[in-house]
Design a protein around this motif. Structure first.
Motif, mmCIF file in Angstrom:
data_model
loop_
_atom_site.group_PDB
_atom_site.id
_atom_site.type_symbol
_atom_site.label_atom_id
_atom_site.label_comp_id
_atom_site.label_asym_id
_atom_site.label_seq_id
_atom_site.Cartn_x
_atom_site.Cartn_y
_atom_site.Cartn_z
ATOM 1 N N ILE A 99 1.811 8.169 -0.684
ATOM 2 C CA ILE A 99 0.439 8.369 -0.208
ATOM 3 C C ILE A 99 -0.512 7.917 -1.313
ATOM 4 N N ILE A 100 -1.497 7.120 -0.941
ATOM 5 C CA ILE A 100 -2.508 6.670 -1.887
ATOM 6 C C ILE A 100 -3.860 7.240 -1.469
ATOM 7 N N VAL A 101 -4.540 7.872 -2.415
ATOM 8 C CA VAL A 101 -5.886 8.380 -2.180
ATOM 9 C C VAL A 101 -6.890 7.384 -2.755
ATOM 10 N N ILE A 102 -7.803 6.915 -1.901
ATOM 11 C CA ILE A 102 -8.873 6.023 -2.342
ATOM 12 C C ILE A 102 -10.151 6.850 -2.422
ATOM 13 N N ASN A 103 -10.673 7.006 -3.627
ATOM 14 C CA ASN A 103 -11.901 7.768 -3.800
ATOM 15 C C ASN A 103 -13.113 6.967 -3.335
ATOM 16 N N ASN A 104 -14.205 7.660 -3.053
ATOM 17 C CA ASN A 104 -15.454 6.995 -2.710
ATOM 18 C C ASN A 104 -15.853 6.041 -3.837
ATOM 19 N N ASN A 105 -16.395 4.880 -3.490
ATOM 20 C CA ASN A 105 -16.905 3.922 -4.475
ATOM 21 C C ASN A 105 -15.837 3.472 -5.471
ATOM 22 N N GLU A 106 -14.596 3.384 -5.006
ATOM 23 C CA GLU A 106 -13.499 2.968 -5.878
ATOM 24 C C GLU A 106 -13.020 1.575 -5.460
ATOM 25 N N LEU A 107 -13.093 0.637 -6.365
ATOM 26 C CA LEU A 107 -12.647 -0.720 -6.093
ATOM 27 C C LEU A 107 -11.137 -0.716 -5.909
ATOM 28 N N HIS A 108 -10.648 -1.306 -4.798
ATOM 29 C CA HIS A 108 -9.211 -1.268 -4.533
ATOM 30 C C HIS A 108 -8.779 -2.455 -3.672
ATOM 31 N N PHE A 109 -7.472 -2.686 -3.676
ATOM 32 C CA PHE A 109 -6.885 -3.723 -2.827
ATOM 33 C C PHE A 109 -5.481 -3.296 -2.432
ATOM 34 N N LEU A 110 -4.931 -3.956 -1.447
ATOM 35 C CA LEU A 110 -3.564 -3.687 -0.991
ATOM 36 C C LEU A 110 -2.899 -5.013 -0.670
ATOM 37 N N GLU A 111 -1.646 -5.172 -1.075
ATOM 38 C CA GLU A 111 -0.903 -6.391 -0.772
ATOM 39 C C GLU A 111 0.541 -6.038 -0.396
ATOM 40 N N SER A 112 0.990 -6.579 0.719
ATOM 41 C CA SER A 112 2.360 -6.317 1.173
ATOM 42 C C SER A 112 3.360 -7.076 0.315
ATOM 43 N N LEU A 113 4.442 -6.387 -0.054
ATOM 44 C CA LEU A 113 5.521 -7.012 -0.824
ATOM 45 C C LEU A 113 6.797 -7.140 0.009
ATOM 46 N N SER A 114 6.692 -6.867 1.305
ATOM 47 C CA SER A 114 7.846 -6.972 2.194
ATOM 48 C C SER A 114 7.368 -7.435 3.565
ATOM 49 N N ASP A 115 8.311 -7.799 4.405
ATOM 50 C CA ASP A 115 7.968 -8.300 5.736
ATOM 51 C C ASP A 115 7.903 -7.197 6.793
ATOM 52 N N ASP A 116 8.062 -5.946 6.367
ATOM 53 C CA ASP A 116 8.091 -4.852 7.339
ATOM 54 C C ASP A 116 7.155 -3.713 6.947
ATOM 55 N N LEU A 117 6.080 -4.038 6.212
ATOM 56 C CA LEU A 117 5.179 -2.988 5.759
ATOM 57 C C LEU A 117 4.503 -2.310 6.943
ATOM 58 N N LYS A 118 4.478 -0.984 6.892
ATOM 59 C CA LYS A 118 3.868 -0.189 7.955
ATOM 60 C C LYS A 118 3.203 1.025 7.304
ATOM 61 N N PHE A 119 1.936 1.252 7.627
ATOM 62 C CA PHE A 119 1.231 2.379 7.020
ATOM 63 C C PHE A 119 0.062 2.828 7.894
ATOM 64 N N TYR A 120 -0.302 4.101 7.724
ATOM 65 C CA TYR A 120 -1.465 4.668 8.395
ATOM 66 C C TYR A 120 -2.635 4.703 7.415
ATOM 67 N N THR A 121 -3.818 4.485 7.940
ATOM 68 C CA THR A 121 -5.045 4.642 7.165
ATOM 69 C C THR A 121 -5.841 5.809 7.748
ATOM 70 N N ILE A 122 -6.230 6.726 6.885
ATOM 71 C CA ILE A 122 -7.064 7.861 7.293
ATOM 72 C C ILE A 122 -8.406 7.727 6.577
ATOM 73 N N ARG A 123 -9.469 7.506 7.352
ATOM 74 C CA ARG A 123 -10.818 7.380 6.799
ATOM 75 C C ARG A 123 -11.592 8.672 7.081
ATOM 76 N N ILE A 124 -12.179 9.246 6.046
ATOM 77 C CA ILE A 124 -12.877 10.521 6.187
ATOM 78 C C ILE A 124 -14.340 10.354 5.786
ATOM 79 N N ASP A 125 -15.225 10.557 6.737
ATOM 80 C CA ASP A 125 -16.651 10.523 6.450
ATOM 81 C C ASP A 125 -17.088 11.907 5.971
ATOM 82 N N PRO A 126 -17.976 11.974 4.966
ATOM 83 C CA PRO A 126 -18.402 13.292 4.465
ATOM 84 C C PRO A 126 -18.944 14.199 5.554
ATOM 85 N N SER A 127 -19.572 13.618 6.568
ATOM 86 C CA SER A 127 -20.145 14.431 7.641
ATOM 87 C C SER A 127 -19.073 15.198 8.413
ATOM 88 N N PHE A 128 -17.819 14.748 8.289
ATOM 89 C CA PHE A 128 -16.732 15.387 9.020
ATOM 90 C C PHE A 128 -16.531 16.832 8.575
#
Length: 294
Positions: free
Chosen positions: A67-96
């Motif tokens: 699990i990777i946590v991306i903080n607000n205002n954090e520069l980031h990238f993602l790159e697949s290293l395999s042909d079967d990469l599968k992942f969920y993204t959970i985006r949380i707005d502060p208003s939530f």
């Protein structure tokens, strides 16, 4: 709408809910989310394959269960290293998690979180509590049974509590936060320039002149923001462009190397193999399906 190349803003599918969860799959080797930042907190939950994720100065090689946590205002990238990469993204707005009634929880925790004054560790592995919380949140979100909004909100609260108790990496002052965001905005000109001129010679002193600072301060801040030297970052962009050409263009390796700004074919091949763990020739042969760049 902010006109920054690295700033990414995607509307929530349901603004009244303030959370977005989606599945990304069939990420072939080399497919990527280019370097960017946003104002929402975000989590990646990997269920299959391998990937490289960069968060500010850190780089993480992740596998199923990570699990990777991306903080607000954090520069980031993602790159697949395999042909079967599968992942969920959970985006949380502060208003939530905010409520109309300002209370102790909002003042003490949610406001600092939304302002990115509290930063969490990025990589989480082998934590059953976090894993269970993320898994149940995803299940509730997609099942959409009656009351799922309450269920999702309760598990997001639980997730934040676990992160606060076990994974705080640092507290930022308002001054430190303002400096970080200002640097992201100012250096966006640099990222734009590199992305548009990767095929040409790029000199650090010229980049420093674009934002009117000394070469010394430019190198220090650039390394602070990206975790890389200017040369390493530029070569990374060139290698990403090369991977794109290898997948989608009928050009030979020499033509691609020259188009991507490499004077030496041998140097290009060495860098490419070091980054992708495969030669450009084999990469072209193995990755015949085109992929998209965010």
């Amino acid at each position: 709408m902010k006109d920054w190349k690295t700033y990414y803003n995607k509307k929530m599918p349901n603004p009244n809910l303030g959370i977005d969860i989606f599945l990304s799959e069939k990420f072939n080797k080399g497919r990527k989310f280019n370097i960017h930042w946003h104002e929402n907190m975000q989590l990646y939950f990997f269920t299959k394959g391998n990937a490289l994720v960069g968060c500010d100065k850190s780089r993480f090689y992740v596998t199923a269960g990570s699990i990777i946590v991306i903080n607000n205002n954090e520069l980031h990238f993602l790159e697949s290293l395999s042909d079967d990469l599968k992942f969920y993204t959970i985006r949380i707005d502060p208003s939530f998690v905010f409520s109309n009634q300002v209370d102790l929880c909002q003042t003490k925790f949610f406001s600092p979180l939304s302002q990115n004054l509290i930063c969490f560790q990025n990589l989480i592995e082998n934590d059953k509590q976090i894993l269970n919380c993320v898994t149940i949140t995803i299940q509730e979100y997609f099942a959409k049974k009656i009351g799922y909004e309450l269920a999702v909100k309760s598990f997001i609260y639980q997730l934040i509590v676990l992160l606060l108790r076990k994974y705080i990496s640092k507290f930022l002052t308002k001054k430190e936060l303002d400096s970080k965001v200002n640097n992201l905005k100012r250096f966006d000109l640099i990222f734009k320039y590199i992305d548009s001129n990767y095929s040409k010679k790029i000199y650090t002193k010229d980049l420093a002149n674009i934002i009117h600072i000394s070469t010394y301060h430019f190198c220090r801040i650039f390394k602070q923001i990206t975790g890389k030297t200017t040369t390493d970052y530029i070569n990374g962009v060139r290698l990403q462009k090369a991977a794109d050409y290898l997948n989608n263009e009928n050009m030979n390796i020499t033509e691609i190397a020259l188009r991507c700004g490499f004077d030496s074919i041998n140097y290009f091949s060495r860098l490419f193999k070091r980054h992708y763990n495969v030669s450009p020739t084999k990469f072209k042969k193995d990755n015949k399906q085109p992929y998209c760049i965010l």
